[in-house]
Scaffold this motif. Structure first.
Motif, PDB file in Angstrom:
ATOM      1  N   LYS A 175      -7.041  -0.079  -1.599  1.00 39.66           N
ATOM      2  CA  LYS A 175      -7.655  -0.829  -2.689  1.00 39.66           C
ATOM      3  C   LYS A 175      -6.929  -2.160  -2.818  1.00 39.66           C
ATOM      4  CE  LYS A 175      -8.955  -0.477  -7.550  1.00 39.66           C
ATOM      5  NZ  LYS A 175      -8.870   0.340  -8.787  1.00 39.66           N
ATOM      6  N   GLY A 176      -7.656  -3.239  -2.628  1.00 37.60           N
ATOM      7  CA  GLY A 176      -7.043  -4.556  -2.713  1.00 37.60           C
ATOM      8  C   GLY A 176      -6.479  -5.004  -1.378  1.00 37.60           C
ATOM      9  N   VAL A 177      -5.771  -6.136  -1.420  1.00 32.80           N
ATOM     10  CA  VAL A 177      -5.167  -6.716  -0.226  1.00 32.80           C
ATOM     11  C   VAL A 177      -3.712  -6.272  -0.191  1.00 32.80           C
ATOM     12  CG1 VAL A 177      -4.689  -8.851   1.030  1.00 32.80           C
ATOM     13  CG2 VAL A 177      -6.738  -8.670  -0.391  1.00 32.80           C
ATOM     14  N   LYS A 178      -3.439  -5.226   0.561  1.00 32.05           N
ATOM     15  CA  LYS A 178      -2.112  -4.608   0.557  1.00 32.05           C
ATOM     16  C   LYS A 178      -1.583  -4.452   1.974  1.00 32.05           C
ATOM     17  CE  LYS A 178      -2.440  -3.796  -3.932  1.00 32.05           C
ATOM     18  NZ  LYS A 178      -1.636  -4.555  -4.911  1.00 32.05           N
ATOM     19  N   LYS A 179      -0.264  -4.326   2.081  1.00 33.63           N
ATOM     20  CA  LYS A 179       0.362  -4.037   3.364  1.00 33.63           C
ATOM     21  C   LYS A 179       1.122  -2.717   3.250  1.00 33.63           C
ATOM     22  CE  LYS A 179       4.052  -6.088   4.874  1.00 33.63           C
ATOM     23  NZ  LYS A 179       4.948  -4.922   4.921  1.00 33.63           N
ATOM     24  N   PRO A 180       1.163  -1.925   4.309  1.00 31.75           N
ATOM     25  CA  PRO A 180       1.895  -0.647   4.271  1.00 31.75           C
ATOM     26  C   PRO A 180       3.409  -0.883   4.291  1.00 31.75           C
ATOM     27  CG  PRO A 180       1.049  -1.041   6.462  1.00 31.75           C
ATOM     28  CD  PRO A 180       0.499  -2.140   5.603  1.00 31.75           C
ATOM     29  N   TYR A 181       4.157   0.166   3.999  1.00 32.05           N
ATOM     30  CA  TYR A 181       5.615   0.081   4.097  1.00 32.05           C
ATOM     31  C   TYR A 181       6.015  -0.253   5.531  1.00 32.05           C
ATOM     32  CZ  TYR A 181       5.080   3.222   0.015  1.00 32.05           C
ATOM     33  OH  TYR A 181       4.697   3.813  -1.163  1.00 32.05           O
ATOM     34  N   ASN A 182       7.080  -1.046   5.666  1.00 32.53           N
ATOM     35  CA  ASN A 182       7.672  -1.250   6.987  1.00 32.53           C
ATOM     36  C   ASN A 182       8.485  -0.009   7.336  1.00 32.53           C
ATOM     37  OD1 ASN A 182       6.679  -3.869   7.304  1.00 32.53           O
ATOM     38  ND2 ASN A 182       8.434  -4.761   6.232  1.00 32.53           N
ATOM     39  N   PRO A 183       8.120   0.731   8.372  1.00 32.42           N
ATOM     40  CA  PRO A 183       8.858   1.966   8.694  1.00 32.42           C
ATOM     41  C   PRO A 183      10.308   1.659   9.073  1.00 32.42           C
ATOM     42  CG  PRO A 183       6.755   1.865   9.881  1.00 32.42           C
ATOM     43  CD  PRO A 183       7.007   0.504   9.313  1.00 32.42           C
ATOM     44  N   ILE A 184      11.195   2.571   8.755  1.00 29.30           N
ATOM     45  CA  ILE A 184      12.576   2.438   9.191  1.00 29.30           C
ATOM     46  C   ILE A 184      12.708   3.007  10.608  1.00 29.30           C
ATOM     47  CG2 ILE A 184      13.409   2.617   6.809  1.00 29.30           C
ATOM     48  CD1 ILE A 184      14.450   5.443   7.546  1.00 29.30           C
ATOM     49  N   ARG A 202       6.004  10.662   4.634  1.00 33.78           N
ATOM     50  CA  ARG A 202       5.650  10.961   3.238  1.00 33.78           C
ATOM     51  C   ARG A 202       6.842  11.463   2.439  1.00 33.78           C
ATOM     52  NH1 ARG A 202      -0.486  13.565   3.057  1.00 33.78           N
ATOM     53  NH2 ARG A 202      -1.522  11.837   4.169  1.00 33.78           N
ATOM     54  N   ASN A 203       7.736  12.177   3.092  1.00 28.11           N
ATOM     55  CA  ASN A 203       8.942  12.646   2.422  1.00 28.11           C
ATOM     56  C   ASN A 203       9.902  11.479   2.169  1.00 28.11           C
ATOM     57  OD1 ASN A 203      10.725  14.471   1.289  1.00 28.11           O
ATOM     58  ND2 ASN A 203      11.568  15.140   3.235  1.00 28.11           N
ATOM     59  N   LEU A 204      10.064  10.629   3.166  1.00 23.63           N
ATOM     60  CA  LEU A 204      10.992   9.500   3.068  1.00 23.63           C
ATOM     61  C   LEU A 204      10.617   8.552   1.942  1.00 23.63           C
ATOM     62  CD1 LEU A 204      13.299   7.757   4.393  1.00 23.63           C
ATOM     63  CD2 LEU A 204      11.473   6.683   5.733  1.00 23.63           C
ATOM     64  N   TRP A 205       9.324   8.253   1.806  1.00 23.18           N
ATOM     65  CA  TRP A 205       8.873   7.231   0.865  1.00 23.18           C
ATOM     66  C   TRP A 205       8.311   7.819  -0.433  1.00 23.18           C
ATOM     67  CZ3 TRP A 205       9.908   2.229   1.846  1.00 23.18           C
ATOM     68  CH2 TRP A 205      10.181   1.855   3.171  1.00 23.18           C
ATOM     69  N   LYS A 206       8.486   9.099  -0.694  1.00 21.56           N
ATOM     70  CA  LYS A 206       7.767   9.736  -1.800  1.00 21.56           C
ATOM     71  C   LYS A 206       8.102   9.137  -3.164  1.00 21.56           C
ATOM     72  CE  LYS A 206      10.971  13.688  -2.342  1.00 21.56           C
ATOM     73  NZ  LYS A 206      11.077  15.161  -2.289  1.00 21.56           N
ATOM     74  N   PHE A 207       9.360   8.750  -3.378  1.00 27.83           N
ATOM     75  CA  PHE A 207       9.717   8.179  -4.685  1.00 27.83           C
ATOM     76  C   PHE A 207       9.130   6.776  -4.853  1.00 27.83           C
ATOM     77  CE2 PHE A 207      13.136  11.331  -4.056  1.00 27.83           C
ATOM     78  CZ  PHE A 207      13.004  12.046  -5.230  1.00 27.83           C
ATOM     79  N   VAL A 208       9.076   6.016  -3.773  1.00 27.40           N
ATOM     80  CA  VAL A 208       8.442   4.695  -3.820  1.00 27.40           C
ATOM     81  C   VAL A 208       6.951   4.843  -4.085  1.00 27.40           C
ATOM     82  CG1 VAL A 208       8.025   2.548  -2.573  1.00 27.40           C
ATOM     83  CG2 VAL A 208      10.162   3.799  -2.199  1.00 27.40           C
ATOM     84  N   GLU A 246       0.864  -1.169   0.000  1.00 29.85           N
ATOM     85  CA  GLU A 246       0.000   0.000   0.000  1.00 29.85           C
ATOM     86  C   GLU A 246       0.909   1.229   0.000  1.00 29.85           C
ATOM     87  OE1 GLU A 246      -3.137   2.247   3.026  1.00 29.85           O
ATOM     88  OE2 GLU A 246      -2.151   0.383   3.626  1.00 29.85           O
ATOM     89  N   PRO A 247       0.621   2.243  -0.795  1.00 31.25           N
ATOM     90  CA  PRO A 247       1.550   3.386  -0.910  1.00 31.25           C
ATOM     91  C   PRO A 247       1.496   4.364   0.261  1.00 31.25           C
ATOM     92  CG  PRO A 247      -0.304   3.707  -2.380  1.00 31.25           C
ATOM     93  CD  PRO A 247      -0.461   2.330  -1.799  1.00 31.25           C
ATOM     94  N   ARG A 248       1.734   3.862   1.454  1.00 31.55           N
ATOM     95  CA  ARG A 248       1.934   4.696   2.640  1.00 31.55           C
ATOM     96  C   ARG A 248       2.563   3.826   3.725  1.00 31.55           C
ATOM     97  NH1 ARG A 248      -3.759   5.361   5.957  1.00 31.55           N
ATOM     98  NH2 ARG A 248      -4.723   3.412   5.298  1.00 31.55           N
ATOM     99  N   SER A 249       3.185   4.483   4.677  1.00 36.36           N
ATOM    100  CA  SER A 249       3.884   3.781   5.734  1.00 36.36           C
ATOM    101  C   SER A 249       2.936   3.353   6.854  1.00 36.36           C
ATOM    102  CB  SER A 249       4.987   4.684   6.305  1.00 36.36           C
ATOM    103  OG  SER A 249       5.650   4.065   7.385  1.00 36.36           O
ATOM    104  N   PHE A 250       3.357   2.360   7.628  1.00 35.61           N
ATOM    105  CA  PHE A 250       2.559   1.929   8.773  1.00 35.61           C
ATOM    106  C   PHE A 250       2.434   3.055   9.797  1.00 35.61           C
ATOM    107  CE2 PHE A 250       1.904  -0.298  12.865  1.00 35.61           C
ATOM    108  CZ  PHE A 250       0.767  -1.019  12.543  1.00 35.61           C
TER     109      PHE A 250
END
Length: 414
Positions: free
Chosen positions: A93-102, A297-303, A46-50
């Motif tokens: 949308k769909g069955v997604k998981k968020p980014y694993n935060p660093i 949002r800044n960290l993961w923006k390119f992903v 999913e295009p956002r972090s946990f």
């Protein structure tokens, strides 16, 4: 592709290539294996972090405001239950998981209610192995606080992957002699990862407890059987802790409509929450020009941009850059014998992370409380305080102008 059918089932049908990648990856796993160190392919993300995903639990904070104003402790408790059950219908949308935060990543936001009052939120990744995300929310005018830490553990169960949501959250009504509501969470399951359609389900039992009011809400999130049953069903009871007397039944579908029935009056079920009628309270996040490098949002923006544009190769490459940077930082700390110290939270003697800004240090006066909380959450790190001028804070009035972020903007599905 993904869809929600007439029963609001969260499902996704994978194409042949993504399914083959998952099967290849799963071939290296064992049943009941911990997946926290496994790198998942970007098409399941999913295009956002946990750190941002946890704000879903605050999608309807106005329910807490209404609850806090009730004089009857049972009515207050029902209001908290309504708030708790209202956060689950938010999903990607769909069955997604968020980014694993660093480690050290954080997310900050604020929201404004219909009465023009505000609330402020911060979450931070305080541990990477095991993953722990701590959070804090406060509404100064309504004297409501939420704190907690979430400890997701992923497990492989054959044709499904489960996320076990351990940890805790506490809702504080500070004007009610710090009345506390302790919350636990259900587990999440992605079914059908090897064969069949992928379906997201919530399962197991979770609770809301207020010892001061002698009340507990226990709810079972029911999973569908192989042959019988339907998706997204719940069955819960509000009862006295001391006598086990059941006061109310809670039933329905956590995706759509939830009902409450008064056991004492033997009334017909009435609607407690309807996701099609109760609006989500939007949150405001500062533009990335006002965000720090490790702000979500800044960290993961390119992903995020690459995923939204369906460029999975670019998403994988950008994700690898972030993960490699995290590994290098871990090596540096180890070589320097440095211990990571969270910015907003600290580990207490109870074994959980709590805000460094303690509740007892927040003034009762709303204006003073707002000043204290906003300075603590939104002050920019590394900005020197000059004589006669306070440290710089995030400016929420600046519009988003970053082309990468604008390209990656996509509304969440409710």
């Amino acid at each position: 592709m993904s869809k929600c059918d007439e029963n609001s089932v969260i499902e996704e049908e994978l194409d042949e290539e993504p399914r083959s990648i998952i099967i290849s990856m799963i071939g290296q796993l064992r049943k009941d294996m911990d997946l926290s160190r496994i790198t998942f392919p970007t098409f399941v993300l999913e295009p956002r972090s946990f750190t941002e995903r946890v704000t879903d639990f605050m999608s309807h904070p106005d329910f807490l405001i209404d609850a806090s104003k009730c004089e009857d402790p049972i009515d207050r408790f029902i209001g908290v239950v309504k708030y708790y059950m209202s956060g689950w219908h938010i999903h990607p949308k769909g069955v997604k998981k968020p980014y694993n935060p660093i480690l050290g990543e954080f997310f900050r936001s604020q929201c404004t209610f219909r009465d023009s009052t505000s609330a402020y939120f911060v979450s931070e990744q305080v541990s990477h192995h095991p993953p722990i995300t701590a959070m804090f929310y406060h509404s100064p005018e309504h004297h409501i606080s939420i704190e907690g830490d979430l400890r997701p553990k992923s497990r492989f169960f054959g044709n499904s992957v489960g996320m076990l949501l351990e940890g805790y959250a506490k809702v504080h009504f500070n004007k009610r002699n710090n009345e506390e509501y302790l919350v636990t969470y259900p587990n999440m399951y992605a079914r059908g990862i090897l064969f069949g359609k992928m379906v997201l389900e919530l399962g197991e039992t979770s609770t809301v407890t207020c010892e001061k009011s002698d009340l507990m809400f226990e709810v079972e999130f029911k999973t569908k059987g192989l042959i019988w049953g339907t998706y997204n069903q719940i069955a819960g009871k509000i009862k006295r802790i001391s006598t086990k007397e059941v006061l109310y039944d809670i039933s329905g579908n956590w995706q759509t409509t939830i009902y409450i029935t008064d056991r004492r009056q033997r009334t017909e079920p009435t609607v407690l929450f309807d996701s099609t009628k109760d609006n989500v309270v939007p949150q405001t996040v500062a533009c990335v020009a006002e965000q720090e490098p490790n702000e979500s949002r800044n960290l993961w923006k390119f992903v995020t941009k690459a995923i939204v544009e369906n460029d999975l190769d670019a998403a994988t490459a950008q994700k690898s850059v972030i993960e490699e940077r995290q590994r290098e930082e871990a090596k540096r700390r180890e070589a320097a014998k440095e211990r990571f110290i969270p910015r907003f939270f600290q580990l207490e003697t109870d074994g959980f992370y709590h805000p460094k800004l303690m509740l007892k240090d927040i003034p009762d006066d709303p204006a003073q409380a707002t000043e204290v909380i906003t300075k603590w959450i939104f002050t920019k790190a590394g900005v020197q305080e000059t004589e006669g001028k306070e440290k710089e804070m995030q400016d929420f009035t600046k519009p988003e102008e970053d082309s990468v972020v604008l390209a990656g903007t996509k509304p969440r599905r409710h």
